[in-house]
Design a protein around this motif. Structure first.
Motif, PDB file in Angstrom:
ATOM      1  N   ASN A  18       0.803  -1.218   0.000  1.00 30.65           N
ATOM      2  CA  ASN A  18       0.000   0.000   0.000  1.00 30.65           C
ATOM      3  C   ASN A  18       0.839   1.273   0.000  1.00 30.65           C
ATOM      4  OD1 ASN A  18      -2.265  -1.641   0.156  1.00 30.65           O
ATOM      5  ND2 ASN A  18      -2.300  -1.597   2.368  1.00 30.65           N
ATOM      6  N   LYS A  19       2.155   1.157   0.074  1.00 30.13           N
ATOM      7  CA  LYS A  19       3.026   2.327   0.122  1.00 30.13           C
ATOM      8  C   LYS A  19       3.355   2.783  -1.295  1.00 30.13           C
ATOM      9  CE  LYS A  19       3.645   2.217   4.604  1.00 30.13           C
ATOM     10  NZ  LYS A  19       3.122   3.202   5.482  1.00 30.13           N
ATOM     11  N   PRO A  20       3.096   4.042  -1.621  1.00 24.95           N
ATOM     12  CA  PRO A  20       3.330   4.531  -2.988  1.00 24.95           C
ATOM     13  C   PRO A  20       4.786   4.406  -3.441  1.00 24.95           C
ATOM     14  CG  PRO A  20       2.209   6.201  -1.661  1.00 24.95           C
ATOM     15  CD  PRO A  20       2.536   5.075  -0.761  1.00 24.95           C
ATOM     16  N   GLY A  21       5.722   4.483  -2.496  1.00 29.22           N
ATOM     17  CA  GLY A  21       7.137   4.426  -2.867  1.00 29.22           C
ATOM     18  C   GLY A  21       7.635   3.043  -3.224  1.00 29.22           C
ATOM     19  N   SER A  22       6.942   2.009  -2.799  1.00 36.24           N
ATOM     20  CA  SER A  22       7.437   0.655  -3.077  1.00 36.24           C
ATOM     21  C   SER A  22       6.443  -0.205  -3.846  1.00 36.24           C
ATOM     22  CB  SER A  22       7.782  -0.058  -1.766  1.00 36.24           C
ATOM     23  OG  SER A  22       6.609  -0.320  -1.021  1.00 36.24           O
ATOM     24  N   LEU A  23       5.168  -0.001  -3.588  1.00 33.67           N
ATOM     25  CA  LEU A  23       4.112  -0.793  -4.222  1.00 33.67           C
ATOM     26  C   LEU A  23       4.365  -2.288  -4.099  1.00 33.67           C
ATOM     27  CD1 LEU A  23       3.481   1.377  -7.411  1.00 33.67           C
ATOM     28  CD2 LEU A  23       2.182   1.355  -5.274  1.00 33.67           C
ATOM     29  N   GLY A  24       4.960  -2.695  -2.961  1.00 34.50           N
ATOM     30  CA  GLY A  24       5.180  -4.104  -2.692  1.00 34.50           C
ATOM     31  C   GLY A  24       6.386  -4.702  -3.380  1.00 34.50           C
ATOM     32  N   ALA A  25       7.245  -3.891  -3.954  1.00 32.90           N
ATOM     33  CA  ALA A  25       8.401  -4.399  -4.700  1.00 32.90           C
ATOM     34  C   ALA A  25       9.438  -5.022  -3.782  1.00 32.90           C
ATOM     35  CB  ALA A  25       9.049  -3.255  -5.489  1.00 32.90           C
ATOM     36  N   TYR A  26      10.156  -5.990  -4.301  1.00 31.84           N
ATOM     37  CA  TYR A  26      11.301  -6.553  -3.606  1.00 31.84           C
ATOM     38  C   TYR A  26      12.511  -5.669  -3.884  1.00 31.84           C
ATOM     39  CZ  TYR A  26       8.675 -10.805  -2.767  1.00 31.84           C
ATOM     40  OH  TYR A  26       7.753 -11.694  -2.334  1.00 31.84           O
ATOM     41  N   SER A  27      13.536  -5.837  -3.065  1.00 31.12           N
ATOM     42  CA  SER A  27      14.749  -5.046  -3.276  1.00 31.12           C
ATOM     43  C   SER A  27      15.513  -5.575  -4.493  1.00 31.12           C
ATOM     44  CB  SER A  27      15.642  -5.108  -2.049  1.00 31.12           C
ATOM     45  OG  SER A  27      16.099  -6.420  -1.825  1.00 31.12           O
ATOM     46  N   TYR A  28      16.305  -4.720  -5.061  1.00 33.85           N
ATOM     47  CA  TYR A  28      17.161  -5.108  -6.175  1.00 33.85           C
ATOM     48  C   TYR A  28      18.421  -4.265  -6.106  1.00 33.85           C
ATOM     49  CZ  TYR A  28      14.798  -1.041  -8.131  1.00 33.85           C
ATOM     50  OH  TYR A  28      14.277   0.208  -8.314  1.00 33.85           O
ATOM     51  N   ASN A  29      19.497  -4.787  -6.670  1.00 34.72           N
ATOM     52  CA  ASN A  29      20.788  -4.119  -6.592  1.00 34.72           C
ATOM     53  C   ASN A  29      20.856  -2.903  -7.505  1.00 34.72           C
ATOM     54  OD1 ASN A  29      21.677  -6.001  -4.778  1.00 34.72           O
ATOM     55  ND2 ASN A  29      22.698  -7.246  -6.300  1.00 34.72           N
ATOM     56  N   LYS A  30      21.498  -1.870  -6.965  1.00 33.16           N
ATOM     57  CA  LYS A  30      21.786  -0.657  -7.732  1.00 33.16           C
ATOM     58  C   LYS A  30      23.268  -0.347  -7.542  1.00 33.16           C
ATOM     59  CE  LYS A  30      18.715   2.552  -7.972  1.00 33.16           C
ATOM     60  NZ  LYS A  30      17.803   3.639  -7.693  1.00 33.16           N
ATOM     61  N   LEU A  31      23.702   0.785  -8.013  1.00 32.30           N
ATOM     62  CA  LEU A  31      25.120   1.125  -8.011  1.00 32.30           C
ATOM     63  C   LEU A  31      25.761   1.059  -6.628  1.00 32.30           C
ATOM     64  CD1 LEU A  31      27.541   1.973  -9.667  1.00 32.30           C
ATOM     65  CD2 LEU A  31      26.806   4.348  -9.423  1.00 32.30           C
TER      66      LEU A  31
END
Length: 79
Positions: A18-31
């Motif tokens: 329910n959070k607009p910033g994540s929408l239930g997404a899992y983490s993923y690698n970035k720089l």
């Protein structure tokens, strides 16, 4: 279960779907993910500890297994 409940002083349940910033997404690698994980895995004044699939540094990142292993790692730091 009752013993554990009696020891808990505070808790929070986040509903990430329910959070607009994540929408239930899992983490993923970035720089800078490696540096961020290293920082999250250090306790703050031996009082505040972070755990979760996003802080796990292993082969199964972004999974429930990673979240559980991260919690085990934090418990080992506390005990």
């Amino acid at each position: 279960v009752n013993e554990i409940r009696s020891l808990v002083t505070a808790s929070h349940i986040a509903r990430w779907q329910n959070k607009p910033g994540s929408l239930g997404a899992y983490s993923y690698n970035k720089l800078f993910t490696t540096d961020a994980r290293a920082l999250l895995n250090k306790p703050v004044q031996d009082t505040l500890f972070f755990a979760g699939e996003g802080s796990y540094d292993g082969i199964n990142g972004g999974t429930v297994e990673a979240a559980l292993q991260s919690a085990v790692n934090v418990v080992k730091l506390i005990v």
